[in-house]
Design an enzyme around this catalytic site. Structure first.
Site, PDB file in Angstrom:
ATOM      1  CG  HIS A 183      40.453  45.011  36.445  1.00 42.57           C
ATOM      2  ND1 HIS A 183      41.601  45.093  37.183  1.00 42.57           N
ATOM      3  CD2 HIS A 183      39.958  43.776  36.691  1.00 42.57           C
ATOM      4  CE1 HIS A 183      41.799  43.946  37.826  1.00 42.57           C
ATOM      5  NE2 HIS A 183      40.812  43.131  37.535  1.00 42.57           N
TER       6      HIS A 183
ATOM      7  CG  ASP B  68      33.824  40.017  37.033  1.00 38.72           C
ATOM      8  OD1 ASP B  68      34.816  40.539  36.499  1.00 38.72           O
ATOM      9  OD2 ASP B  68      33.371  38.904  36.697  1.00 38.72           O
TER      10      ASP B  68
END
Ligand code: GDP
Ligand code: MG
Length: 422
Positions: A40, A12
């Site tokens: 994503h 992340d």
């Protein structure tokens, strides 16, 4: 040019966002590991997208996207992802999406076993995303996987499924669960296999020709260095190789060498799920950072654990990723802080170290925290000259601490919210 874009931390870091930005110079974008446990996030002129399986390059008209042999692919999820993007006007055809015939299919029973095992573990759980990733990779290495090429051969698919289920149902019954039915699995494979089959191809052949023709190929990692199955915080890792050096293997061209490894590193730390997280903040301090950074999982919605920038972990991440340079993301998130905490070292059994430990030593590590000056709002900065002195100092501190230059600084989630440093 063969380039890997990889995570330096726990995932992340903003890989999707940086791939979306930097892919303009590339012809081919490949995912090379993991499955739909990835999330994503990309925000560009077409809107906001969260991609789980598809490479982030799918949002550009000019790139070909590859899902490599190192991936595990839930056909139902992929069919849904393709449909939702197609509904939003994104063009997806066998010309711009190519799926390796060698990639492994993630089946409903993998998800089931993931859930059964997490529930059995109760408070000892690993923090699985419950998407079947560990069970399907286990099957791959047990050589009991269904490959994408199998969905092209219905004649042999059924007998493969039958053989696998004979064994799989021994495991399933151990959890006290009813046996998996061959018909259910065949129905699922046929229904979603039909949708996905047109994209399945010999990706290795395609990539080798592209590389030999001088095309620029980018590999997009899922998760970060600290989640790599071998070099991460095992067993609180993912089940795949997240490192740059694995990219050509997982994408499908093992004999080719990387030219460039770009590390995506966050200006502070976040971690989803269980496992040692030395720099973890709690209480109001954590709430503030979580809110400022919008730190909730893209794939699962889980609140992310947060903490200050972690030098030992990030330095280690840079070294195992072999990073040539860094893209430092989410600088703007720290704007609310007058003093910015950073973890400069760990203290383990009374000794100070900046070497990232493994196993039990990591569990005993305590953060040594120092403070750097806050730098205020940098969200509208678009050049190094516009950055406040204290922000430059923060970046220089990080470069020195991890031993790698920072080339890009991201100051917002939108495509153009970044600074390129000299
Ligand atoms: P990935 O898994 O590495 O692709 O990252 P995620 O998409 O899961 O998480 C990154 C989050 O931060 C996403 O919500 C992005 O839109 C957002 N983001 C990325 N870069 C920046 C940035 O520089 N500033 C801010 N404020 N948000 C960012
Ligand atoms: Mg993510």
């Amino acid at each position: 040019m063969l380039t890997a874009i990889v995570g330096i931390n726990w995932g992340d870091e903003g890989k999707g966002r940086m791939v979306d930005l930097l892919s303009s110079d590339y012809d081919v974008i490949c995912r090379y590991q993991g499955g739909n446990n990835a999330g994503h996030t990309v925000i560009n002129d077409k809107g906001k997208f969260i991609l789980n399986l598809l490479p982030s390059g799918i949002l550009r008209e000019t790139t070909v996207n590859v899902m490599g042999n190192g991936m595990v692919i839930d056909l139902e999820h992929l069919a849904g992802e393709i449909k939702s993007l197609t509904d939003r006007g994104i063009n997806i055809t066998p010309d711009n999406l190519k799926i390796s015939e060698k990639a492994i299919v993630c089946l409903p029973y993998h998800k089931l076993l993931d859930i059964l095992e997490e529930e059995r573990l109760a408070d000892k759980k690993f923090g699985s995303t419950r998407r079947g990733i560990a069970p399907v990779y286990s099957d791959k290495y047990m050589k009991k996987g269904i490959r994408m090429e199998d969905i092209l051969r219905p004649d042999i698919l059924r007998s493969k499924v039958r053989d696998i289920l004979e064994w799989k149902n021994i495991v399933v019954s151990g959890y006290g669960h009813a046996p998996i039915q061959e018909e259910d699995i065949m129905e699922w494979l046929t229904k979603y296999g039909e949708i996905i089959a047109p994209y399945v191809t010999d990706v290795s052949d395609y990539l080798a020709s592209a590389a030999d023709a001088g095309k620029d190929i980018m590999f997009e990692a899922q998760l970060g260095a600290l989640r790599d199955i071998d070099f991460g915080i095992y067993p609180y890792t993912s089940s795949s190789q997240t490192l740059a050096s694995f990219a050509p293997i997982g994408a499908g061209i093992p004999g080719y060498k990387l030219d460039l490894s770009i590390g995506i590193m966050k200006a502070y730390s976040t971690c989803v799920g269980e496992g040692p997280f030395t720099v973890e903040m709690f209480g109001d301090e954590a709430e503030e950072l979580r809110a400022a950074g919008g730190e909730y999982g893209a794939a699962t919605g889980r609140p992310r654990r947060v903490g200050p920038f972690d030098v030992p972990a990030s330095k280690y991440g840079v070294s195992v990723q072999g990073s040539d340079y860094i893209a430092l993301t989410k600088m703007d998130v720290l704007s609310y802080l007058d003093k910015i905490p950073v973890c400069t070292a760990y203290e383990i059994d009374g000794e100070k170290t900046d070497k990232f430990p493994s196993g039990d030593r990591l569990k005993r590590a305590k953060p040594v925290v120092e403070y750097l000056d806050g730098f205020g709002d940098v969200s509208s900065c678009r050049s190094a000259e516009e950055l406040p002195e204290a922000a430059k100092k923060y970046i220089e501190f990080i470069e020195r601490a991890v031993g790698c230059p920072v080339k890009y600084v991201s100051v917002g989630a939108e495509r153009d919210a970044y600074i390129e440093l000299k």
